[in-house]
Motif scaffolding. Structure first.
Motif, PDB file in Angstrom:
ATOM      1  N   LEU A 130      78.694 123.179 -25.402  1.00 58.60           N
ATOM      2  CA  LEU A 130      79.320 124.467 -25.181  1.00 58.60           C
ATOM      3  C   LEU A 130      78.725 125.203 -23.849  1.00 58.60           C
ATOM      4  O   LEU A 130      79.834 125.615 -22.965  1.00 58.60           O
ATOM      5  N   ARG A 131      77.618 125.095 -23.426  1.00 67.36           N
ATOM      6  CA  ARG A 131      77.026 125.468 -22.211  1.00 67.36           C
ATOM      7  C   ARG A 131      77.851 124.861 -21.023  1.00 67.36           C
ATOM      8  O   ARG A 131      78.460 125.603 -20.106  1.00 67.36           O
ATOM      9  N   SER A 132      77.967 123.442 -21.082  1.00 65.99           N
ATOM     10  CA  SER A 132      78.844 122.841 -20.073  1.00 65.99           C
ATOM     11  C   SER A 132      80.164 123.218 -20.131  1.00 65.99           C
ATOM     12  O   SER A 132      80.607 123.217 -18.934  1.00 65.99           O
ATOM     13  N   ARG A 133      80.975 123.241 -21.150  1.00 67.75           N
ATOM     14  CA  ARG A 133      82.087 123.565 -21.369  1.00 67.75           C
ATOM     15  C   ARG A 133      82.391 125.019 -20.868  1.00 67.75           C
ATOM     16  O   ARG A 133      83.504 125.359 -20.003  1.00 67.75           O
ATOM     17  N   LEU A 134      81.799 126.122 -20.884  1.00 65.71           N
ATOM     18  CA  LEU A 134      81.857 127.589 -20.617  1.00 65.71           C
ATOM     19  C   LEU A 134      81.724 127.476 -19.131  1.00 65.71           C
ATOM     20  O   LEU A 134      82.215 128.190 -18.451  1.00 65.71           O
ATOM     21  N   THR A 188      89.515 119.616 -28.826  1.00 68.92           N
ATOM     22  CA  THR A 188      90.656 118.931 -27.953  1.00 68.92           C
ATOM     23  C   THR A 188      89.806 117.712 -27.520  1.00 68.92           C
ATOM     24  O   THR A 188      90.444 116.460 -27.822  1.00 68.92           O
ATOM     25  N   ASP A 189      88.749 117.804 -26.853  1.00 67.00           N
ATOM     26  CA  ASP A 189      88.307 116.452 -25.954  1.00 67.00           C
ATOM     27  C   ASP A 189      87.477 115.478 -26.782  1.00 67.00           C
ATOM     28  O   ASP A 189      87.554 114.327 -26.500  1.00 67.00           O
ATOM     29  N   LEU A 190      86.824 115.952 -27.919  1.00 66.55           N
ATOM     30  CA  LEU A 190      86.375 115.103 -28.787  1.00 66.55           C
ATOM     31  C   LEU A 190      87.307 114.409 -29.757  1.00 66.55           C
ATOM     32  O   LEU A 190      87.288 113.061 -29.898  1.00 66.55           O
ATOM     33  N   GLY A 191      88.559 114.927 -29.820  1.00 65.37           N
ATOM     34  CA  GLY A 191      89.400 114.403 -30.652  1.00 65.37           C
ATOM     35  C   GLY A 191      90.305 113.195 -29.805  1.00 65.37           C
ATOM     36  O   GLY A 191      90.341 111.992 -30.351  1.00 65.37           O
TER      37      GLY A 191
END
Length: 166
Positions: A86-90, A136-139
């Motif tokens: 989450l931190r890196s995506r944010l 979405t990315d993990l899918g």
């Protein structure tokens, strides 16, 4: 001068560990009877680390009163894996000025995520968008991995851990 025992494996001690890391897998000849039982007593059951209790919320938000457009989110029953993703995506969002997380105590499966935005969207909206992007990315990762795995099986490569360049 005598050398202090190190916390590494040694062939001369039949696999025993020295120092503070004196927990071995086999308990047959441990000098302290019941050591393994006591150590296992302190470890929570695996399912307790991710199942929520009655009335327990997965995420709580607390606005940060010291900084404008900032909030601290507490995630229950989660660990560094989700916190770091989450931190890196944010940080990839142009509207997020700061994102960071901390684990208050290593024995408890919670982390606190602090998010500050530029005001064009709320921290809550930023976290929700980051979660949607991660799903979405993990899918996509799962589909690509499965496709590659199936292709390797069709080609006939040794998928059971062979050393053919992988």
């Amino acid at each position: 001068m005598q050398k202090a025992p190190s916390a590494c494996w040694s062939s001369e001690n039949s696999g025993r560990m020295f120092g503070r890391a004196d927990m071995r897998v086999d308990n047959a000849e441990h000098p302290r009877p019941g050591f393994r039982a006591i150590a296992e007593e302190n470890v929570p059951n695996r399912f307790e680390t991710f199942l929520l209790g009655d009335g327990e919320k997965k995420v709580t938000e607390e606005p940060d009163t010291r900084v404008q457009s900032a909030s601290v989110f507490t995630f229950n029953r989660e660990d560094h894996t989700l916190g770091n993703m989450l931190r890196s995506r944010l940080k990839q969002s142009p509207h997020v000025l700061f994102s960071g997380y901390k684990v208050p105590h290593p024995l408890f499966s919670t982390f606190e995520l602090r998010v500050q935005t530029d005001g064009s969207l709320t921290p809550r909206q930023a976290v929700l968008q980051a979660c949607k992007d991660l799903v979405t990315d993990l899918g996509l990762l799962s589909r690509e991995f499965t496709k590659e795995w199936e292709l390797r099986k069709m080609v006939g490569d040794n998928v059971d851990g062979g050393t053919n360049g992988i």
